[in-house]
Scaffold this active site. Structure first.
Site, PDB file in Angstrom:
ATOM      1  N   ARG A  44       0.873  -1.182   0.000  1.00  8.17           N
ATOM      2  CA  ARG A  44       0.000   0.000   0.000  1.00  8.17           C
ATOM      3  C   ARG A  44       0.907   1.227   0.000  1.00  8.17           C
ATOM      4  O   ARG A  44       2.120   1.120   0.109  1.00  8.17           O
ATOM      5  CB  ARG A  44      -1.018   0.000   1.135  1.00  8.17           C
ATOM      6  N   GLY A  45       0.277   2.395  -0.122  1.00 11.02           N
ATOM      7  CA  GLY A  45       1.059   3.621  -0.259  1.00 11.02           C
ATOM      8  C   GLY A  45       1.094   3.977  -1.731  1.00 11.02           C
ATOM      9  O   GLY A  45       1.464   3.149  -2.573  1.00 11.02           O
ATOM     10  N   ALA A  46       0.701   5.212  -2.056  1.00 13.11           N
ATOM     11  CA  ALA A  46       0.537   5.595  -3.459  1.00 13.11           C
ATOM     12  C   ALA A  46       1.775   5.303  -4.322  1.00 13.11           C
ATOM     13  O   ALA A  46       1.653   4.647  -5.372  1.00 13.11           O
ATOM     14  CB  ALA A  46       0.123   7.070  -3.547  1.00 13.11           C
ATOM     15  N   ARG A  87      -7.443  -0.084  -6.615  1.00 11.40           N
ATOM     16  CA  ARG A  87      -7.517   1.012  -5.643  1.00 11.40           C
ATOM     17  C   ARG A  87      -7.758   2.283  -6.448  1.00 11.40           C
ATOM     18  O   ARG A  87      -6.861   2.741  -7.177  1.00 11.40           O
ATOM     19  CB  ARG A  87      -6.190   1.176  -4.844  1.00 11.40           C
ATOM     20  N   GLN A 192      -1.861   1.685  10.095  1.00 13.86           N
ATOM     21  CA  GLN A 192      -0.571   1.832   9.412  1.00 13.86           C
ATOM     22  C   GLN A 192       0.428   2.617  10.254  1.00 13.86           C
ATOM     23  O   GLN A 192       1.633   2.435  10.127  1.00 13.86           O
ATOM     24  CB  GLN A 192      -0.747   2.547   8.062  1.00 13.86           C
ATOM     25  N   ASP A 232      -2.261  10.651  -1.701  1.00 14.30           N
ATOM     26  CA  ASP A 232      -2.656   9.631  -2.674  1.00 14.30           C
ATOM     27  C   ASP A 232      -3.033  10.241  -4.012  1.00 14.30           C
ATOM     28  O   ASP A 232      -2.908   9.607  -5.058  1.00 14.30           O
ATOM     29  CB  ASP A 232      -3.789   8.770  -2.119  1.00 14.30           C
ATOM     30  N   ASN A 242      -5.749  12.059   0.890  1.00 16.01           N
ATOM     31  CA  ASN A 242      -4.811  11.211   1.632  1.00 16.01           C
ATOM     32  C   ASN A 242      -5.639  10.379   2.605  1.00 16.01           C
ATOM     33  O   ASN A 242      -6.853  10.532   2.710  1.00 16.01           O
ATOM     34  CB  ASN A 242      -3.765  12.076   2.355  1.00 16.01           C
ATOM     35  N   LYS A 243      -4.985   9.482   3.309  1.00 12.87           N
ATOM     36  CA  LYS A 243      -5.634   8.567   4.254  1.00 12.87           C
ATOM     37  C   LYS A 243      -6.696   9.272   5.091  1.00 12.87           C
ATOM     38  O   LYS A 243      -6.485  10.388   5.556  1.00 12.87           O
ATOM     39  CB  LYS A 243      -4.556   7.969   5.163  1.00 12.87           C
TER      40      LYS A 243
END
Lengths: 349, 349
Positions: A44-46, A87, A192, A232, A242-243
């Site tokens: 995960r993570g852009a 995603r 996370q 993101d 973002n998250k």
């Protein structure tokens, strides 16, 4: 240590759903396995899912039985479409797939397509780490000796191929000998922050304090003097997806006069979108909210919501740290200027 | 159903650490057991622990072997001191103990002390429920048909003897036939929202959506049009100490033009404190942040912080709903007026 690497005939990924309790590696031999790993948040993570998707398409090219470029390109378009849906919010994924499809179309035989796609995935992996190190150096100039820095989610080495975006800024400041202390939002529901950011900082020997997301306001009012998060997707006007929870941190930072920085490569910027209102927000399984670390918390039958991201309007963003420098408002101009300075027009179409 | 009741020779408490998975009752036969139940959060919520402490002191009077009032009062002072330290932030606890000690001192024989303290604990339990129902009616006037209401933590029946403060307002609006939808912050680290508020709303048939604390901003920006929370202590200027995370919700409500209401009985108001800066904030075990239900989330050795409450400055509070009416800013005047209208001067010394 890297988040992902090419293992000769497969893409190797650190399984981020099992950290920090277990350090295990998942190997993906088909693009379907790559897509599943992205969807399940094994990676995960852009920036990391951008490079992962690139390897996924390189693997798809090897899987395809096509013997001429027309049908290979058709297969790749189909595989890319499947990977793209895994995603929806992080634009790096779509960006990486477009970049590889463009390269594939420029080749004249199937062997060249297969070779060029894998080479380009390798190149993007290297480029990602280099961009993070440049971003870290630019961002570290914003950090003073003794700063207390709050971060949300994980924008660390694990969200990229290596080094990280927001945590890259922290890492670079630490490498320069600045004493920093990091407040780590645990980042529900996937934790996370508690699982990944705390783990990275502990390995790096950077002092930190783990807090629940609900404590961010309390510490922004009393101790924190700088916020840095990843992104993101960033719209052309500087609005940042973002998250989930990032928007709340940004508002609380502004209310307390604390600068709020976003660290992200230009591959996270989507110049096609005029504002954050156009960014698709992924809705994940609400059951992930009704339980905690595998233990059910809410009553049976509880209804929950699970938007995985939120949008922080540009007016809360003090600056955006990129690999070409620190961008300031108004972002419409500074983002366009950054792409121009990079000599790239790939995001402007 | 009540949160606590007198079971003839013991105080019975619903064990709130086990809800919603298990509905069990804990019986306390000594004041030390009562103190432990408060400290372990078997019973929690400012009004509920006030009444619980009153029963604790009534039990202490029965435990004491004293045969004359002087030594019985000395024993009660010692027991009250122990009970008072269990949770430092909620003022209801200290308020209840002071009220009972004052009554004890006015008696002329030990039998009268023992009788009066138990009777007063019963009276306070009834008073609590009545106050909540009055508060509910006043607060329901602030709720419109179709409102989306966000709440944090549990200020429901379980935080009181019955009916609740913030949830009492929701309950009263629902009883009046107004259609409401509640967004429930899960409220880390103890998950009072996910475990207790969701459970109460489900039993009541009031529609709700469980969210992580980090989603409050997202929904305040898009859907929520009213916030109502409880309080653990309110200073004379209207600053409110409540469950950690409340401050963040208040700032996000103001930023989005959403009214932010606090529902609390006057026993939660501490007129001796001029501002929230003087409210002691309980620091609980940081390990409670690094794990849940025996599942460790953070790496071994992780350092965490656990302030159990935060302070919301009065400027973010649209109104305070009490059992004598809805109080508006400036609170220094409206709170003092509320005590005057109540004809009570017990908090003014």
């Amino acid at each position: 240590m890297k988040t992902l690497w090419w293992a000769g005939d497969a893409l190797a990924l650190i399984d981020q759903t099992r950290l920090p309790a277990e350090q295990t590696v998942v190997e993906c031999r088909t693009y379907q396995e790559v897509g599943r790993a992205i969807k399940m948040m094994i990676v995960r993570g852009a920036p990391a899912i951008g490079v992962t998707a690139a390897y996924g398409l390189a693997i798809a090219a090897r899987q395809s039985a096509a013997t001429e470029t027309g049908s290979l390109i058709a297969d790749l378009r189909q595989s890319a479409a499947e990977l793209r849906t895994t995603r929806p919010t992080a634009v790096n994924l779509a960006w990486a797939l477009e970049r590889l499809l463009g390269l594939a179309e420029a080749q004249h035989d199937v062997a060249a397509v297969r070779e060029v796609l894998l080479a380009e995935a390798h190149h993007m992996a290297e480029e990602d780490e280099e961009a993070n190190r440049r971003m870290g150096r630019f961002g570290a100039d914003l950090v003073k000796d003794g700063d207390s820095i709050l971060t949300h989610c994980n924008a660390g080495g694990l969200a990229t191929v290596a080094y990280g975006t927001a945590l890259g800024v922290v890492r670079a400041a630490h490498e320069q000998g600045k004493r920093v202390h990091v407040f780590v939002d645990e980042t529900r529901p996937f934790l996370q922050g508690a699982r990944l950011t705390a783990w990275e900082l502990q390995q790096e020997g950077i002092p930190y304090t783990l807090i629940t997301d609900s404590m961010a306001g309390h510490f922004l009012k009393s101790q924190v003097n700088l916020v840095v998060v990843g992104a993101d997707r960033i719209a052309a006007n500087g609005d940042v997806a973002n998250k989930i929870g990032t928007y709340g941190v940004a508002v609380l930072a502004k209310e307390n006069g604390v600068p709020f920085y976003v660290a992200a490569p230009l591959s996270t910027v989507d110049m096609k979108l005029t504002s954050g209102a156009e960014i698709p927000i992924e809705q994940r399984n609400p059951e992930e909210v009704a339980s905690f670390a595998g233990v059910r918390t809410a009553p049976v039958g509880a209804r929950a919501a699970h938007p995985a991201f939120d949008v922080t309007p540009a007016r809360y963003v003090t600056a955006i740290v990129t690999e070409v420098g620190v961008l300031r408002p108004p972002y419409a101009g500074s983002l366009a200027g950054a792409f121009a300075s990079q000599g790239s027009e790939r995001r402007s179409g």
